[in-house]
Design an enzyme around this catalytic site. Sequence first.
Site, mmCIF file in Angstrom:
data_model
loop_
_atom_site.group_PDB
_atom_site.id
_atom_site.type_symbol
_atom_site.label_atom_id
_atom_site.label_comp_id
_atom_site.label_asym_id
_atom_site.label_seq_id
_atom_site.Cartn_x
_atom_site.Cartn_y
_atom_site.Cartn_z
ATOM 1 N N LYS A 22 0.844 -1.214 0.000
ATOM 2 C CA LYS A 22 0.000 0.000 0.000
ATOM 3 C C LYS A 22 0.871 1.252 0.000
ATOM 4 O O LYS A 22 0.747 2.116 -0.874
ATOM 5 C CB LYS A 22 -0.897 0.009 1.247
ATOM 6 C CG LYS A 22 -1.584 1.341 1.500
ATOM 7 C CD LYS A 22 -2.559 1.258 2.644
ATOM 8 C CE LYS A 22 -1.971 1.435 4.027
ATOM 9 N NZ LYS A 22 -1.542 2.817 4.351
ATOM 10 N N ASN A 23 1.758 1.324 0.981
ATOM 11 C CA ASN A 23 2.554 2.552 1.124
ATOM 12 C C ASN A 23 3.659 2.648 0.077
ATOM 13 O O ASN A 23 4.296 3.693 -0.053
ATOM 14 C CB ASN A 23 3.128 2.635 2.542
ATOM 15 C CG ASN A 23 2.023 2.805 3.568
ATOM 16 O OD1 ASN A 23 0.894 3.157 3.215
ATOM 17 N ND2 ASN A 23 2.318 2.537 4.827
ATOM 18 N N CYS A 117 -6.267 12.859 12.631
ATOM 19 C CA CYS A 117 -6.197 11.439 12.315
ATOM 20 C C CYS A 117 -6.339 10.617 13.585
ATOM 21 O O CYS A 117 -5.865 11.014 14.641
ATOM 22 C CB CYS A 117 -4.863 11.138 11.649
ATOM 23 S SG CYS A 117 -4.721 9.443 11.147
ATOM 24 N N ARG A 122 -1.310 14.403 12.906
ATOM 25 C CA ARG A 122 -0.437 14.135 11.758
ATOM 26 C C ARG A 122 -0.386 15.359 10.856
ATOM 27 O O ARG A 122 -0.989 15.404 9.791
ATOM 28 C CB ARG A 122 -0.923 12.909 10.998
ATOM 29 C CG ARG A 122 -0.800 11.661 11.844
ATOM 30 C CD ARG A 122 -1.307 10.450 11.128
ATOM 31 N NE ARG A 122 -0.468 10.045 10.021
ATOM 32 C CZ ARG A 122 -0.790 9.068 9.177
ATOM 33 N NH1 ARG A 122 -1.920 8.437 9.317
ATOM 34 N NH2 ARG A 122 0.026 8.735 8.201
ATOM 35 N N ASP A 307 3.645 0.470 12.280
ATOM 36 C CA ASP A 307 2.456 -0.188 11.710
ATOM 37 C C ASP A 307 2.301 -1.627 12.206
ATOM 38 O O ASP A 307 1.253 -2.239 12.001
ATOM 39 C CB ASP A 307 2.521 -0.171 10.179
ATOM 40 C CG ASP A 307 2.390 1.239 9.626
ATOM 41 O OD1 ASP A 307 1.926 2.121 10.357
ATOM 42 O OD2 ASP A 307 2.772 1.457 8.460
ATOM 43 N N ARG A 399 -8.919 -0.982 3.470
ATOM 44 C CA ARG A 399 -8.065 0.113 3.001
ATOM 45 C C ARG A 399 -6.646 -0.367 2.738
ATOM 46 O O ARG A 399 -5.957 0.188 1.886
ATOM 47 C CB ARG A 399 -8.029 1.227 4.046
ATOM 48 C CG ARG A 399 -9.394 1.819 4.306
ATOM 49 C CD ARG A 399 -9.261 2.968 5.236
ATOM 50 N NE ARG A 399 -8.317 3.923 4.660
ATOM 51 C CZ ARG A 399 -8.270 5.198 4.960
ATOM 52 N NH1 ARG A 399 -9.129 5.680 5.820
ATOM 53 N NH2 ARG A 399 -7.394 5.985 4.415
HETATM 54 N N1 EPU Z 1 5.166 14.623 11.044
HETATM 55 C C1 EPU Z 1 5.074 15.969 11.350
HETATM 56 N N2 EPU Z 1 4.947 16.854 10.308
HETATM 57 C C2 EPU Z 1 4.900 16.432 8.998
HETATM 58 C C3 EPU Z 1 5.008 15.058 8.709
HETATM 59 C C4 EPU Z 1 5.142 14.163 9.756
HETATM 60 O O1 EPU Z 1 5.102 16.365 12.499
HETATM 61 O O2 EPU Z 1 4.769 17.284 8.106
HETATM 62 C C5 EPU Z 1 5.314 13.668 12.148
HETATM 63 C C6 EPU Z 1 4.100 12.739 12.261
HETATM 64 O O3 EPU Z 1 3.071 13.321 13.012
HETATM 65 C C7 EPU Z 1 4.694 11.513 12.905
HETATM 66 C C8 EPU Z 1 6.108 11.472 12.340
HETATM 67 O O4 EPU Z 1 6.381 12.787 11.863
HETATM 68 O O5 EPU Z 1 4.763 11.693 14.291
HETATM 69 C C9 EPU Z 1 6.318 10.483 11.219
HETATM 70 O O6 EPU Z 1 5.299 10.634 10.230
HETATM 71 P P1 EPU Z 1 5.541 10.277 8.704
HETATM 72 O O7 EPU Z 1 5.447 11.516 7.897
HETATM 73 O O8 EPU Z 1 6.771 9.440 8.572
HETATM 74 O O9 EPU Z 1 4.277 9.362 8.398
HETATM 75 P P2 EPU Z 1 3.399 9.395 7.100
HETATM 76 O O10 EPU Z 1 4.239 9.607 5.900
HETATM 77 O O11 EPU Z 1 2.222 10.267 7.307
HETATM 78 C C10 EPU Z 1 3.670 6.861 6.543
HETATM 79 C C11 EPU Z 1 2.752 5.697 6.306
HETATM 80 C C12 EPU Z 1 2.134 5.277 7.634
HETATM 81 C C13 EPU Z 1 3.271 4.873 8.573
HETATM 82 C C14 EPU Z 1 4.234 6.054 8.747
HETATM 83 C C15 EPU Z 1 5.456 5.737 9.604
HETATM 84 C C16 EPU Z 1 2.040 6.088 4.042
HETATM 85 C C17 EPU Z 1 0.967 6.489 3.102
HETATM 86 N N3 EPU Z 1 1.727 6.104 5.343
HETATM 87 O O12 EPU Z 1 2.866 7.897 7.085
HETATM 88 O O13 EPU Z 1 1.326 4.147 7.364
HETATM 89 O O14 EPU Z 1 2.744 4.519 9.823
HETATM 90 O O15 EPU Z 1 4.714 6.480 7.443
HETATM 91 O O16 EPU Z 1 6.167 4.691 9.048
HETATM 92 O O17 EPU Z 1 3.123 5.744 3.613
HETATM 93 C C18 EPU Z 1 -0.481 2.648 7.692
HETATM 94 O O18 EPU Z 1 -0.109 2.092 6.652
HETATM 95 O O19 EPU Z 1 -1.383 2.169 8.434
HETATM 96 C C19 EPU Z 1 0.147 3.923 8.060
HETATM 97 C C20 EPU Z 1 -0.353 4.722 8.980
#
Ligand code: EPU
Length: 430
Positions: A22-23, A117, A122, A307, A399
């Site tokens: 997915k990701n 979220c 997030r 995850d 999802r």
């Molecule tokens: N964060 C910020 N500001 C930002 C972006 C992130 O503060 O602009 C913080 C987040 O709140 C969090 C941390 O940084 O505390 C890490 O977040 P990250 O950006 O790495 O997560 P993401 O890209 O939103 C992806 C996956 C998630 C997975 C996380 C961590 C996708 C589409 N989603 O989310 O997947 O948990 O990386 O590995 O790739 C899932 O598949 O169920 C899922 C939630």
Amino acid sequence: MDEIIVTGGTPLAGRVQISGSKNGTLPLLAASLLIDGETVLDNIPDINDVNVMIEMLRALGAKCEFIAPTTLKIDASTVNSVSAPYDLVRKMRGSFYVAGPLLSRFGECEVPLPGGCVIGSRPVDYHIEGFKVLGAQVVERHGVMRAQASRLKGTRIFMDPRSRSVGATVNLMLAASLAEGTTIVENASREPEVVACQEFLRAAGADIEGIDTATVRIRGVARLGESRAAVIPDRIEAGTFLYAAATAGGDVTLQAARVQDLEFVLDVLRRAGAGITTGPDWIRLRAVGRPLPVDIMTAPFPGFPTDLQPTHGVLAAIARGTTIIEETIFDARYNYTDELTRMGAHIRIVDSAAIIKGQPRLYAAPVEATDIRAGAALILASLVAEGQTEISGAEFLDRGYQNIEGKLKGLGAEIVRRGTGSGERNLCLA
Ligand code: EPU
């Protein structure tokens, strides 16, 4: 809302095919928007988040056509809008990935801010700050981010090493691919899905160095070319099935799984007592009795993935001793523990830690999935629980897990889905 009904107590046995990630799919779909032509992606999973992203590409004017069951052809030469519809962004925060490519290729984009979220706050501030550093004018008003730049300009972007962001790393790499000059992303994420996106961009003609390192250097090019790539196997789906076997007992072999993406998780499962053997594209897990407790702390790759924290919580709930879990990525990712407690688990949450005292057995109860990984955890708990568990909120599983109940049934689980047909719920998860 559908329900999943599981009668616990049957060990799992057999082989299960792991679907595309997915990701891993979402960044490649977004990257296709950078290309004034065709992209072909193989191994696309049939899951709702991916289908929402395909809808998003279509809403922006791209042509998307499945030319084989898991092969999608995208023609982004027809893109005629830079406005992402709110209705799609609110369904899935991963759709914010379209911002970088639209801004970079068309000089502007309008993307609604994804909002709150269920697994924690997030924000997308790292993405937005990065666009600004690349020279975009960004305004956030009425819940929408509007960004403009005649051409983005390469620069050095420092991501905070204390909270690396998968999403921001991807979005900024996508934006930098067509920028003028060189962009250096410091403290870039190194998750396999990020690396797969880097490899896709390179295959399409992007000039990228530092693939799979924390310092990624992207020299912008005027255009990217047509390209074909296969989505990597879903390491979280793979991990979920490994945990299912370790928890319910049995002997399960994953097919099409990448060992290198799961080293840390395999080590944790070995320490919990499971017998694990691996091959080039398979992983076999043989469970040996009740698991041993193993403390974990979630961390960016190559650490233990957040995850899979909920599935580890289920293993801990039946382990022979007490486990301490420390969640460091998302601040509300223990929402599954209340439901697990209703099934007989002993769990105490103290700040970002869960202290879980293993019990000899769990008991069936009606429970509710509140997000995709919480849903997976409840299925695992129900596989080992005494009696028949009804899990509502099955749409969350759809999802991110392709046909999870069919795959578990193939391994011998007593699991069925019951459609209640009432309503759709949208919560940002991916
Ligand atoms: N964060 C910020 N500001 C930002 C972006 C992130 O503060 O602009 C913080 C987040 O709140 C969090 C941390 O940084 O505390 C890490 O977040 P990250 O950006 O790495 O997560 P993401 O890209 O939103 C992806 C996956 C998630 C997975 C996380 C961590 C996708 C589409 N989603 O989310 O997947 O948990 O990386 O590995 O790739 C899932 O598949 O169920 C899922 C939630």
